[in-house]
Design an enzyme around this catalytic site. Structure first.
Site, PDB file in Angstrom:
ATOM      1  N   GLY A 160      -5.595   2.956  -7.467  1.00 29.09           N
ATOM      2  CA  GLY A 160      -4.774   3.676  -6.500  1.00 29.09           C
ATOM      3  C   GLY A 160      -3.637   2.815  -6.002  1.00 29.09           C
ATOM      4  O   GLY A 160      -3.769   1.598  -5.893  1.00 29.09           O
ATOM      5  N   LYS A 193      -9.742  -1.870  -0.985  1.00 30.42           N
ATOM      6  CA  LYS A 193      -8.442  -1.420  -0.505  1.00 30.42           C
ATOM      7  C   LYS A 193      -7.762  -2.587   0.187  1.00 30.42           C
ATOM      8  O   LYS A 193      -8.370  -3.264   1.019  1.00 30.42           O
ATOM      9  CB  LYS A 193      -8.634  -0.262   0.477  1.00 30.42           C
ATOM     10  N   GLY A 220      -0.417   0.241   0.442  1.00 30.34           N
ATOM     11  CA  GLY A 220      -1.289  -0.743  -0.177  1.00 30.34           C
ATOM     12  C   GLY A 220      -1.775  -0.311  -1.539  1.00 30.34           C
ATOM     13  O   GLY A 220      -1.236   0.623  -2.144  1.00 30.34           O
ATOM     14  N   GLN A 221      -2.803  -1.003  -2.008  1.00 31.45           N
ATOM     15  CA  GLN A 221      -3.352  -0.746  -3.331  1.00 31.45           C
ATOM     16  C   GLN A 221      -4.869  -0.656  -3.247  1.00 31.45           C
ATOM     17  O   GLN A 221      -5.495  -1.209  -2.340  1.00 31.45           O
ATOM     18  CB  GLN A 221      -2.940  -1.865  -4.292  1.00 31.45           C
ATOM     19  N   ILE A 222      -5.454   0.058  -4.214  1.00 35.80           N
ATOM     20  CA  ILE A 222      -6.904   0.191  -4.289  1.00 35.80           C
ATOM     21  C   ILE A 222      -7.354  -0.276  -5.668  1.00 35.80           C
ATOM     22  O   ILE A 222      -6.792   0.130  -6.690  1.00 35.80           O
ATOM     23  CB  ILE A 222      -7.351   1.646  -4.053  1.00 35.80           C
ATOM     24  N   ASP A 267      -4.169  12.715   9.343  1.00 34.18           N
ATOM     25  CA  ASP A 267      -3.663  12.682   7.963  1.00 34.18           C
ATOM     26  C   ASP A 267      -4.647  13.345   6.999  1.00 34.18           C
ATOM     27  O   ASP A 267      -4.932  12.825   5.919  1.00 34.18           O
ATOM     28  CB  ASP A 267      -3.385  11.249   7.528  1.00 34.18           C
ATOM     29  N   GLY A 317       2.264   3.743  -0.528  1.00 37.36           N
ATOM     30  CA  GLY A 317       3.246   3.045   0.281  1.00 37.36           C
ATOM     31  C   GLY A 317       2.646   1.996   1.188  1.00 37.36           C
ATOM     32  O   GLY A 317       3.350   1.096   1.649  1.00 37.36           O
TER      33      GLY A 317
END
EC number: 2.7.11.1
Length: 341
Positions: free
Chosen positions: A57, A79, A62-64, A173, A60
């Protein structure tokens, strides 16, 4: 829900052709997505405990990564979020860590195994889950899901939100990308709500409502926020419920009425039109008509009063009755239910 290692049976042992795990990006796909920097390298060992298997994943914030616990031989998700963004300290994941910690043990909240930070980023190690329900929808031959599946998604999402609201938080969200399912036989029909980086307290731990700000700003994803959020009013559980409605609408129809609008003011206008009961017939025609009662029920609620959760849940239950929450979802039967709509 038993989360012990002994109780976990890989769902692929039962459904060998079922591919529900999030996809790991190839080097080419990473380049196409313009991911210029990975904060941890696939193949490396993080903190002498977590083997980095690949990126699953990217967004905007971060990354997983899919990681392997080398001590327990279990797959998890990691994460990460850079500590600095545009030279400003980021606090989104710090909030997420705090909320996840308080919510541990709740049915629809993923298990958190570790969290912390180093000199580059904040991180959370959590339970590995399926791809999100938005991706399940996109896999459907018709680009939508059946009312039975959507009804159960909406029902479980509202139940998850009730737990969050009871703790004094609004999520802010709710959307298909933040909704997943378990990947083991024991939890494959349990929905998990993700991404608590935008949560905000609306009442204290003692249950006292926090005074509203005059201008609360805009927090959330344009496509799924309520009219009140467009008007920069303080968000309450009512606004989360509206995000459930918009999520369900997109999943069962395939797209929202404002899908191709780019101007935020135009999106706001269409949402206002939808809320005018005398004019919303066009937007709730065909399969979308199943959501009319849920929509009207939310509109009848006062945003400052506690939601009538049981009444709303009963309304959603009508969408999937006589099916139960434990029966197969569309992606488990090759989308046959969807094709038979």
């Amino acid at each position: 829900m038993n989360k012990s290692k002994e109780a976990e049976t890989d769902i692929t042992q039962i459904f060998p052709n079922l591919d529900i795990l999030p996809k790991k990006f190839s080097a080419k796909e990473l380049a196409e997505r313009r991911i210029k920097k990975l904060h941890v390298a696939p193949g490396s060992i993080f903190m002498n405990r977590w083997s980095i298997e690949g990126v699953i994943g990217n967004g905007g914030y971060g990354q997983i990564f899919m990681v392997m616990d080398v001590k327990k031989n279990d797959e998890r998700a990691m994460k990460i979020e850079p500590k600095l963004r545009a030279e400003v300290i980021t606090k989104r994941m710090i909030m997420e860590q705090q909320v996840l910690m308080k919510m541990q043990g709740k049915t629809h909240i993923p298990t958190m195994y570790a969290s912390g930070f180093n000199d580059q980023f904040n991180f959370i190690i959590m339970q590995l889950l399926s791809m999100n329900v938005g991706d399940f929808r996109k896999r459907s031959p018709l680009g939508r899901l059946s009312k039975e599946t959507v009804g159960r998604i909406a029902y479980q999402t509202l139940n998850a939100l009730k737990d969050i609201h009871d703790m004094g938080y609004v999520h802010r969200d709710v959307k298909p990308a933040n909704i997943c399912f378990g990947v083991h036989a024991q939890n494959r029909h349990i929905l998990y709500l993700l991404d608590f980086g935008l949560v905000r307290r609306f009442k204290t731990e003692s249950g006292v409502c926090i005074p509203w700000r005059i201008n609360a700003g805009f927090k959330g994803t344009e496509r799924y926020v309520s009219v009140r959020v467009h008007e920069k009013l303080e968000q309450t559980p009512w606004d989360d419920a509206f995000s459930v409605l918009y999520t369900a609408y997109e999943l069962v129809v395939g797209e929202l009425p404002w899908r191709y609008l780019e101007d935020i003011h135009e999106i706001h206008g269409v949402k206002k039109l939808m809320n005018e009961v005398t004019k919303n017939g066009e937007m709730f025609k065909d399969i979308a008509s199943i959501l009319v009662d849920f929509h009207k029920m939310i509109l009848e609620c006062d945003p400052v009063v506690e939601l009538p959760y049981e009444k709303l849940l009963e309304c959603l239950k009508c969408l999937y009755s006589p099916k139960s929450l434990l029966e197969p979802y569309d992606w488990e039967d090759g989308y046959k239910t969807t094709l038979n709509i």
